[in-house]
Write an enzyme that holds these catalytic residues in place. Structure first.
Site, PDB file in Angstrom:
ATOM      1  N   GLY A  41       0.822  -1.191   0.000  1.00  0.00           N
ATOM      2  CA  GLY A  41       0.000   0.000   0.000  1.00  0.00           C
ATOM      3  C   GLY A  41       0.854   1.237   0.000  1.00  0.00           C
ATOM      4  O   GLY A  41       2.077   1.188  -0.184  1.00  0.00           O
ATOM      5  N   GLY A  42       0.216   2.387   0.225  1.00  0.00           N
ATOM      6  CA  GLY A  42       0.886   3.657   0.086  1.00  0.00           C
ATOM      7  C   GLY A  42       1.993   3.904   1.086  1.00  0.00           C
ATOM      8  O   GLY A  42       2.920   4.665   0.818  1.00  0.00           O
ATOM      9  N   GLY A  73       3.975   1.499   2.324  1.00  0.00           N
ATOM     10  CA  GLY A  73       5.008   0.480   2.281  1.00  0.00           C
ATOM     11  C   GLY A  73       4.425  -0.877   1.962  1.00  0.00           C
ATOM     12  O   GLY A  73       3.471  -0.999   1.201  1.00  0.00           O
ATOM     13  N   VAL A  87       4.000  -5.242   3.505  1.00  0.00           N
ATOM     14  CA  VAL A  87       4.122  -6.239   4.557  1.00  0.00           C
ATOM     15  C   VAL A  87       4.495  -7.555   3.897  1.00  0.00           C
ATOM     16  O   VAL A  87       3.865  -7.985   2.925  1.00  0.00           O
ATOM     17  CB  VAL A  87       2.814  -6.410   5.352  1.00  0.00           C
ATOM     18  CG1 VAL A  87       3.027  -7.381   6.505  1.00  0.00           C
ATOM     19  CG2 VAL A  87       2.320  -5.073   5.875  1.00  0.00           C
ATOM     20  N   LYS A 145       7.184  -5.526   8.215  1.00  0.00           N
ATOM     21  CA  LYS A 145       6.543  -4.346   7.638  1.00  0.00           C
ATOM     22  C   LYS A 145       7.629  -3.368   7.215  1.00  0.00           C
ATOM     23  O   LYS A 145       8.362  -2.811   8.039  1.00  0.00           O
ATOM     24  CB  LYS A 145       5.606  -3.702   8.654  1.00  0.00           C
ATOM     25  CG  LYS A 145       4.883  -2.480   8.132  1.00  0.00           C
ATOM     26  CD  LYS A 145       3.726  -2.102   9.038  1.00  0.00           C
ATOM     27  CE  LYS A 145       2.643  -3.171   9.015  1.00  0.00           C
ATOM     28  NZ  LYS A 145       1.452  -2.774   9.800  1.00  0.00           N
ATOM     29  N   ASP A 155      -5.399   5.050  13.505  1.00  0.00           N
ATOM     30  CA  ASP A 155      -5.911   4.450  12.276  1.00  0.00           C
ATOM     31  C   ASP A 155      -6.640   3.148  12.587  1.00  0.00           C
ATOM     32  O   ASP A 155      -6.479   2.145  11.890  1.00  0.00           O
ATOM     33  CB  ASP A 155      -4.776   4.208  11.280  1.00  0.00           C
ATOM     34  CG  ASP A 155      -5.292   3.969   9.857  1.00  0.00           C
ATOM     35  OD1 ASP A 155      -6.442   4.374   9.554  1.00  0.00           O
ATOM     36  OD2 ASP A 155      -4.562   3.376   9.046  1.00  0.00           O
TER      37      ASP A 155
END
Length: 341
Positions: free
Chosen positions: A31-32, A34, A36, A51, A151
């Site tokens: 994703g934006g 980084g 996993v 991660k 988040d």
């Protein structure tokens, strides 16, 4: 050193070694912020999740790496069973910062909710509460360490499958959280997912643990109503709604009848002013425990269960069924978006 990556955080492949200690075995999500990866420790062969953050340790910001390691130490100190454990932290030779965490197998709550929404079947009140209580236990420990998640959302909640046992709720991504005086992943203070952001977070104001309680209130609303309180095509429009508009009454838009007292409680968690929400994760948990006991007693009276223990076990089995229907998922989810977005 230059502040430019020599390798993108999303570009690692199976066989690559990180920090001289971990071998990547596959990709879990990208994703934006980084990527996993699944991996293993070279010495012990322990399976881990790695991660890789799209944050270069050689950034022009001289304090970035120091803040990252400080927050990683706080995160690693979290030991609650409902929090994903962080084992290690470091800087890859090619630049990106990384966290090493326990590798979990099982669907996210996001996957379970999408599965249920596809058939028009929201979670029951007791199922919703049973999932919320362990989340609040994890938040309680973090908030006492002055760590705000920022988040919290269904994609950051794993229902970890355990052989022969009920799923274990685990909260992800405290490693991307902020302590009250720092910001490692974005300029400003508005990092988060717009659909779940508190009014104060949307405004860019200072936040505390009650911001996470608002986000959990949005999760509860979606579990019970089968929809989010606010929807919009543009992130800024969503943020404006959270900051300024009253959410629709959950009983008026829900896809199932919702208990009056529980509905009122959920709407309280979505108050615009943080002072009008539960004062802490412990307080919110205590309030939900009251609703849980009340609803279990009602289930015994209406359903003929022998006692509340039997009714509670029935709820746990129902949640296990939802998890099994959504999975079991392998740890390697190639080309899936991760909880970063």
């Amino acid at each position: 050193m230059s502040g430019v990556f020599t390798r993108d955080a999303n570009s690692y492949r199976p066989g690559d070694v990180i920090g001289g200690r971990y071998r990547i075995t596959g990709a879990i999500g990208k994703g934006g912020f980084g990527a996993v990866y699944a991996g293993e420790h070279l010495g012990t062969h322990q399976e881990v999740a790695i991660k890789m953050l799209a944050v270069d340790a050689r950034s022009a910001d001289p304090g970035l790496t120091q803040r990252f390691y400080r927050e990683a130490r706080i995160t690693a100190a979290l030991s609650h069973p409902n929090t994903v454990r962080v084992f290690d932290v470091g800087e890859a030779e090619e630049g990106p910062l990384y966290l090493v965490m326990e590798l979990l197998r099982g669907p996210t709550l996001e996957r379970v909710l999408r599965q249920q929404e596809a058939v028009g079947a929201p979670l029951s009140a007791l199922q919703t509460i049973e999932l919320a209580l362990p989340i609040l236990r994890a938040l309680s420990e973090a908030h006492q360490a002055d760590l705000v998640h920022r988040d919290l959302k269904p994609a950051n909640i794993i229902l970890a499958a355990l052989a022969g046992d009920e799923p274990l709720v685990k909260v992800l991504d405290f490693g991307l959280a902020h302590t009250e005086d720092s910001s490692i992943t974005a300029e400003g203070k508005s990092l988060g997912t717009p659909a779940y952001m508190s009014p104060e977070q949307c405004r860019g104001d200072d936040v505390d643990g009650r911001s996470d309680l608002y986000a959990l209130g949005v999760v509860l609303y979606r579990c019970l109503a089968g929809r989010l309180p606010f929807t919009a095509d543009k992130p800024l429009a969503l943020m404006y709604m959270h900051a300024n508009e009253a959410p629709p009454d959950i009983q008026s838009v829900g896809k199932q009848p919702i208990d009056d007292e529980l509905a009122a409680f959920v709407m309280t968690t979505l108050a615009k002013q943080s002072t009008d929400r539960p004062s802490s994760a412990q307080r919110m948990r205590a309030d939900l425990e009251v609703h849980r006991r009340r609803l279990l007693a009602s289930a015994v009276n209406q359903g003929g269960d022998a006692d509340e223990g039997a009714a509670s076990l029935e709820v746990a089995h129902a949640i296990r069924g939802l998890v099994e229907a959504a999975g079991p998922l392998p740890p390697l989810l190639q080309n899936r978006q991760s909880p970063f977005v």
